[in-house]
Design a protein around this motif. Structure first.
Motif, PDB file in Angstrom:
ATOM      1  N   MET A   5      -2.963 -15.503   6.164  1.00 12.94           N
ATOM      2  CA  MET A   5      -2.559 -14.717   4.998  1.00 12.94           C
ATOM      3  C   MET A   5      -1.215 -14.035   5.248  1.00 12.94           C
ATOM      4  N   SER A   6      -1.059 -13.465   6.433  1.00 15.97           N
ATOM      5  CA  SER A   6       0.188 -12.774   6.766  1.00 15.97           C
ATOM      6  C   SER A   6       1.373 -13.732   6.730  1.00 15.97           C
ATOM      7  N   ARG A   7       1.193 -14.922   7.292  1.00 18.00           N
ATOM      8  CA  ARG A   7       2.285 -15.897   7.305  1.00 18.00           C
ATOM      9  C   ARG A   7       2.650 -16.344   5.895  1.00 18.00           C
ATOM     10  N   THR A   8       1.645 -16.502   5.049  1.00 20.15           N
ATOM     11  CA  THR A   8       1.875 -17.013   3.703  1.00 20.15           C
ATOM     12  C   THR A   8       2.449 -15.961   2.766  1.00 20.15           C
ATOM     13  N   LEU A   9       2.002 -14.712   2.905  1.00 24.99           N
ATOM     14  CA  LEU A   9       2.318 -13.688   1.905  1.00 24.99           C
ATOM     15  C   LEU A   9       3.193 -12.547   2.408  1.00 24.99           C
ATOM     16  N   GLY A  10       3.468 -12.520   3.708  1.00 30.43           N
ATOM     17  CA  GLY A  10       4.253 -11.415   4.251  1.00 30.43           C
ATOM     18  C   GLY A  10       5.606 -11.250   3.586  1.00 30.43           C
ATOM     19  N   GLN A  11       6.249 -12.364   3.245  1.00 29.42           N
ATOM     20  CA  GLN A  11       7.582 -12.281   2.636  1.00 29.42           C
ATOM     21  C   GLN A  11       7.545 -11.697   1.228  1.00 29.42           C
ATOM     22  N   HIS A  12       6.348 -11.589   0.647  1.00 32.40           N
ATOM     23  CA  HIS A  12       6.216 -10.991  -0.684  1.00 32.40           C
ATOM     24  C   HIS A  12       5.787  -9.522  -0.615  1.00 32.40           C
ATOM     25  N   GLY A  13       5.780  -8.955   0.580  1.00 32.82           N
ATOM     26  CA  GLY A  13       5.470  -7.538   0.730  1.00 32.82           C
ATOM     27  C   GLY A  13       4.017  -7.236   1.031  1.00 32.82           C
ATOM     28  N   PHE A  14       3.196  -8.267   1.205  1.00 28.63           N
ATOM     29  CA  PHE A  14       1.782  -8.049   1.515  1.00 28.63           C
ATOM     30  C   PHE A  14       1.619  -7.931   3.031  1.00 28.63           C
ATOM     31  N   ASP A  15       1.338  -6.718   3.480  1.00 26.37           N
ATOM     32  CA  ASP A  15       1.182  -6.453   4.910  1.00 26.37           C
ATOM     33  C   ASP A  15      -0.273  -6.233   5.310  1.00 26.37           C
ATOM     34  N   TYR A  16      -1.114  -5.905   4.330  1.00 27.43           N
ATOM     35  CA  TYR A  16      -2.497  -5.542   4.627  1.00 27.43           C
ATOM     36  C   TYR A  16      -3.459  -6.340   3.749  1.00 27.43           C
ATOM     37  N   PHE A  17      -4.655  -6.583   4.299  1.00 28.34           N
ATOM     38  CA  PHE A  17      -5.647  -7.391   3.596  1.00 28.34           C
ATOM     39  C   PHE A  17      -7.038  -6.832   3.857  1.00 28.34           C
ATOM     40  N   CYS A  18      -7.905  -6.988   2.870  1.00 30.19           N
ATOM     41  CA  CYS A  18      -9.294  -6.565   3.049  1.00 30.19           C
ATOM     42  C   CYS A  18     -10.189  -7.386   2.128  1.00 30.19           C
ATOM     43  N   SER A  19     -11.289  -7.870   2.681  1.00 31.95           N
ATOM     44  CA  SER A  19     -12.302  -8.579   1.906  1.00 31.95           C
ATOM     45  C   SER A  19     -13.623  -7.859   2.120  1.00 31.95           C
ATOM     46  N   SER A  20     -14.291  -7.527   1.022  1.00 34.03           N
ATOM     47  CA  SER A  20     -15.526  -6.753   1.155  1.00 34.03           C
ATOM     48  C   SER A  20     -16.405  -6.940  -0.066  1.00 34.03           C
ATOM     49  N   TYR A  21     -17.643  -6.487   0.052  1.00 39.62           N
ATOM     50  CA  TYR A  21     -18.478  -6.302  -1.122  1.00 39.62           C
ATOM     51  C   TYR A  21     -18.081  -4.972  -1.747  1.00 39.62           C
ATOM     52  N   VAL A  22     -18.302  -4.825  -3.058  1.00 40.16           N
ATOM     53  CA  VAL A  22     -17.815  -3.616  -3.718  1.00 40.16           C
ATOM     54  C   VAL A  22     -18.692  -2.404  -3.446  1.00 40.16           C
ATOM     55  N   ALA A  23     -19.908  -2.621  -2.956  1.00 40.45           N
ATOM     56  CA  ALA A  23     -20.776  -1.494  -2.618  1.00 40.45           C
ATOM     57  C   ALA A  23     -21.742  -1.934  -1.524  1.00 40.45           C
ATOM     58  N   PRO A  24     -21.992  -1.066  -0.552  1.00 37.05           N
ATOM     59  CA  PRO A  24     -22.952  -1.420   0.495  1.00 37.05           C
ATOM     60  C   PRO A  24     -24.378  -1.423  -0.047  1.00 37.05           C
ATOM     61  N   LEU A  25     -25.216  -2.256   0.557  1.00 34.30           N
ATOM     62  CA  LEU A  25     -26.635  -2.222   0.234  1.00 34.30           C
ATOM     63  C   LEU A  25     -27.258  -0.958   0.820  1.00 34.30           C
ATOM     64  N   SER A  26     -28.486  -0.686   0.428  1.00 31.75           N
ATOM     65  CA  SER A  26     -29.152   0.524   0.925  1.00 31.75           C
ATOM     66  C   SER A  26     -29.309   0.505   2.440  1.00 31.75           C
ATOM     67  N   THR A  27     -29.294  -0.704   3.013  1.00 31.45           N
ATOM     68  CA  THR A  27     -29.462  -0.837   4.467  1.00 31.45           C
ATOM     69  C   THR A  27     -28.128  -0.914   5.204  1.00 31.45           C
ATOM     70  N   GLU A  28     -27.005  -0.817   4.462  1.00 30.82           N
ATOM     71  CA  GLU A  28     -25.684  -0.968   5.064  1.00 30.82           C
ATOM     72  C   GLU A  28     -24.901   0.341   5.039  1.00 30.82           C
ATOM     73  N   SER A  29     -24.018   0.492   6.003  1.00 37.89           N
ATOM     74  CA  SER A  29     -23.024   1.556   5.951  1.00 37.89           C
ATOM     75  C   SER A  29     -21.814   1.015   5.193  1.00 37.89           C
ATOM     76  N   PRO A  30     -20.902   1.878   4.730  1.00 33.64           N
ATOM     77  CA  PRO A  30     -19.699   1.378   4.051  1.00 33.64           C
ATOM     78  C   PRO A  30     -18.920   0.368   4.889  1.00 33.64           C
ATOM     79  N   ARG A  31     -18.867   0.572   6.190  1.00 31.54           N
ATOM     80  CA  ARG A  31     -18.135  -0.361   7.052  1.00 31.54           C
ATOM     81  C   ARG A  31     -18.806  -1.729   7.092  1.00 31.54           C
ATOM     82  N   GLU A  32     -20.123  -1.758   6.999  1.00 32.36           N
ATOM     83  CA  GLU A  32     -20.839  -3.032   7.069  1.00 32.36           C
ATOM     84  C   GLU A  32     -20.638  -3.876   5.821  1.00 32.36           C
ATOM     85  N   ALA A  33     -20.167  -3.258   4.732  1.00 30.55           N
ATOM     86  CA  ALA A  33     -19.871  -4.016   3.517  1.00 30.55           C
ATOM     87  C   ALA A  33     -18.513  -4.705   3.605  1.00 30.55           C
TER      88      ALA A  33
END
Length: 242
Positions: free
Chosen positions: A28-56
């Motif tokens: 992702m960094s190699r493909t999009l870095g030149q367009h100003g994208f330095d950071y990336f995150c993929s997640s579920y929008v909310a943790p399950l009752s058994t998950e912490s926010p980090r686990e999502a």
């Protein structure tokens, strides 16, 4: 084919072979870095009752300390972008297009300010639906984004493919394979190179209504929520090759 779309297809082919999540983030960094994208995150929008926010969080390359701060402050419950992902499947600009009320949502205002303190001023969010029906998102961000609106579909394709690949690498359910008819493959192939429904209809000598029916059938067979996701799955499984 324009440069960004070509790079998106190259990304899909590259990610198909990558062995781990870190390699996907590097791509992702190699493909999009030149367009100003330095950071990336993929997640579920909310943790399950058994998950912490980090686990999502499924995959991330964020500024040092940001995710710890975000999790400890429980911003997941006040993040307007994550909330907006539950209402749309279309890409949107991070806090610029995700609605919130500054007067009634001080925690959202606080999150925006703290994100900027970490150099995350702008970004694009791609909502996704996992094969199990759980809502997720892929976020691309940085201090100053330089990506024309016409190139958002290419970013959308990359996000959907990356999300599905991350699920596979983490041992989570990914999209199943289903057989498409020859005509359905033709329609998706043309959609993959950016043809509109009218252009596909003209190219195949069928009606626009028939094109939409084929797209709907492809989505159902592939377990896709959108046309773009159907294209991504078909490319991933080598059902089509634009």
């Amino acid at each position: 084919m324009d440069v960004v779309r070509s790079r998106a297809f190259d990304f899909v082919e590259t990610v198909r072979q990558l062995p781990d999540v870190a390699s996907i983030l590097d791509a992702m960094s190699r493909t999009l870095g030149q367009h100003g994208f330095d950071y990336f995150c993929s997640s579920y929008v909310a943790p399950l009752s058994t998950e912490s926010p980090r686990e999502a969080v499924l995959a991330e390359r964020l500024p040092a300390g940001f995710l710890d701060m975000y999790s400890e402050a429980q911003y997941v419950w006040h993040d307007p972008a994550l909330r907006y992902c539950r209402t749309t499947l279309q890409p949107f600009r991070w806090f610029r297009e995700a609605p919130y009320d500054p007067e009634r949502e001080p925690r959202a205002v606080e999150l925006v300010r703290r994100a900027r303190d970490f150099g995350m001023v702008d970004g694009v969010v791609i909502p996704v639906i996992s094969p199990t029906g759980r809502t997720g998102q892929v976020w691309f961000g940085g201090a100053e984004i330089d990506l024309p609106e016409r190139d958002l579909p290419a970013l959308h394709l990359m996000a959907l493919y990356a999300f599905d690949r991350v699920l596979k690498l983490r041992g989570l359910p990914a999209a199943p394979q289903h057989a498409l008819s020859l005509r359905e493959r033709e329609v998706l192939t043309l959609a993959a190179v950016g043809r509109s429904s009218d252009e596909i209809a003209d190219a195949l000598a069928i009606t626009r209504r028939t094109v939409k029916a084929h797209i709907k059938s492809c989505c159902k067979k592939l377990g896709a929520a959108t046309r773009t996701q159907a294209v991504m799955i078909a490319m991933r499984d080598r059902i089509i090759s634009p």
